[in-house]
Design a protein around this motif. Structure first.
Motif, PDB file in Angstrom:
ATOM      1  N   GLY A  46       0.742  -1.424   0.002  1.00 29.33           N
ATOM      2  CA  GLY A  46       0.081   0.041  -0.001  1.00 29.33           C
ATOM      3  C   GLY A  46       0.868   1.183   0.018  1.00 29.33           C
ATOM      4  O   GLY A  46       0.375   2.393   0.120  1.00 29.33           O
ATOM      5  N   ALA A  47       2.274   1.101   0.201  1.00 27.24           N
ATOM      6  CA  ALA A  47       2.815   2.268   0.097  1.00 27.24           C
ATOM      7  C   ALA A  47       2.941   2.990  -1.288  1.00 27.24           C
ATOM      8  O   ALA A  47       3.181   2.486  -2.308  1.00 27.24           O
ATOM      9  CB  ALA A  47       4.296   1.833   0.412  1.00 27.24           C
ATOM     10  N   PRO A  48       2.749   4.272  -1.479  1.00 25.26           N
ATOM     11  CA  PRO A  48       2.599   5.017  -2.522  1.00 25.26           C
ATOM     12  C   PRO A  48       3.662   5.024  -3.435  1.00 25.26           C
ATOM     13  O   PRO A  48       3.602   5.239  -4.670  1.00 25.26           O
ATOM     14  CB  PRO A  48       2.208   6.468  -1.893  1.00 25.26           C
ATOM     15  CG  PRO A  48       2.351   6.705  -0.767  1.00 25.26           C
ATOM     16  CD  PRO A  48       2.422   5.313   0.090  1.00 25.26           C
ATOM     17  N   LYS A  49       4.786   4.756  -2.931  1.00 24.97           N
ATOM     18  CA  LYS A  49       6.010   4.648  -3.701  1.00 24.97           C
ATOM     19  C   LYS A  49       6.887   3.418  -3.351  1.00 24.97           C
ATOM     20  O   LYS A  49       7.944   3.523  -4.105  1.00 24.97           O
ATOM     21  CB  LYS A  49       6.915   5.880  -3.473  1.00 24.97           C
ATOM     22  CG  LYS A  49       6.427   7.280  -3.931  1.00 24.97           C
ATOM     23  CD  LYS A  49       7.313   8.435  -3.907  1.00 24.97           C
ATOM     24  CE  LYS A  49       6.658   9.916  -4.267  1.00 24.97           C
ATOM     25  NZ  LYS A  49       6.550   9.782  -5.536  1.00 24.97           N
ATOM     26  N   GLY A  50       6.125   2.427  -3.006  1.00 30.04           N
ATOM     27  CA  GLY A  50       6.806   1.321  -2.613  1.00 30.04           C
ATOM     28  C   GLY A  50       7.960   1.163  -1.678  1.00 30.04           C
ATOM     29  O   GLY A  50       8.757   0.300  -1.839  1.00 30.04           O
ATOM     30  N   LYS A  51       7.740   2.301  -0.791  1.00 31.69           N
ATOM     31  CA  LYS A  51       8.999   2.123   0.053  1.00 31.69           C
ATOM     32  C   LYS A  51       8.414   3.161   1.385  1.00 31.69           C
ATOM     33  O   LYS A  51       7.614   3.621   1.450  1.00 31.69           O
ATOM     34  CB  LYS A  51      10.348   3.048  -0.506  1.00 31.69           C
ATOM     35  CG  LYS A  51      10.035   4.181  -0.923  1.00 31.69           C
ATOM     36  CD  LYS A  51      11.574   4.992  -1.413  1.00 31.69           C
ATOM     37  CE  LYS A  51      11.135   6.569  -1.877  1.00 31.69           C
ATOM     38  NZ  LYS A  51      12.447   7.074  -2.166  1.00 31.69           N
TER      39      LYS A  51
END
Length: 239
Positions: A46-51
């Motif tokens: 669910g992380a908007p930038k994948g990190k």
């Protein structure tokens, strides 16, 4: 507006704010600005930038520690930490931040993940965060980071060269700080959140290294770190 939710891995290993300097950086900023927040474990899917880190703010997911801080700074208006800085001061803060985050950071990856003694130190803490076959996953992460460092460039240097790069970076920070209480003068600014996070990441983990010994020899950086820790992280037990 609803209370901000800070999505970061749980735990305070060795008395650090977080294993990740970027998570420590963002949480330090929230403490510096007395922004009310709750912490919640992240969901990488669910992380908007994948990190990490990322936040939930007003129902919106915002990724990247710097983008979050810039959004909050805009919202604070004249109460922003960087309000009133000159163009030169803003440029100095940006240059230091980018040096640490886009250069020094990779020397830290080398020390923690590629060097055997660093990997032995960080593995037990990472296993607390990884479900399933943690040993296998850690080996895969280590292999991926080795390739990342090679592609980025730091991994193409010898250990001695990497150490020299990191020490030179911290010497530059020490020279800019001088005898000031904060990097840009008498008041804390956003860049101090980054500088503090990186210094804690070197000084607090139980890993003896050439870099740590060099930073310990820079009295103004040690005093600066202790000063910010006392001011913003006094709730943490000594690690």
């Amino acid at each position: 507006m609803s209370r901000l939710i800070l999505h970061i891995p749980p735990g305070r290993p060795w008395g650090l704010g977080n294993l990740s300097p970027f998570c420590t950086k963002l949480e330090t900023y929230l403490r510096m600005t007395e922004t009310p927040y709750d912490s919640k474990p992240p969901s990488m899917s669910g992380a908007p930038k994948g990190k990490i880190p990322y936040v939930t703010l007003g129902g919106e997911l915002i990724g990247d520690s710097q983008l979050v801080m810039e959004r909050l700074e805009r919202d604070r208006g004249e109460r922003a930490l960087d309000h009133g800085l000159s163009e030169r001061e803003r440029a100095t803060g940006r240059a230091v931040r980018r040096m640490l985050e886009e250069g020094t950071y990779f020397t830290g990856i080398h020390m923690r993940w590629i060097r055997d003694e660093g990997f032995a130190m960080i593995s037990p803490e990472m296993k607390k965060l990884i479900p399933g076959p943690a040993g296998l996953i850690l080996r895969l992460i280590r292999s991926k980071l080795r390739k990342t460092l090679h592609g980025q460039g730091t991994g193409r240097h010898s250990h001695e060269e990497i150490v020299a790069l990191a020490i030179a970076d911290y010497q530059a920070v020490s020279a800019l700080l001088g005898d000031q209480p904060f990097l840009l003068g008498e008041s804390p600014r956003t860049v101090d959140a980054t500088v503090y996070a990186f210094l804690e990441g070197v000084l607090r983990p139980p890993l003896d290294s050439e870099i740590k010994r060099a930073v310990l020899g820079m009295a103004n950086l040690v005093a600066y770190t202790e000063r910010l820790r006392k001011r913003y992280w006094s709730d943490l037990a000594e690690g």
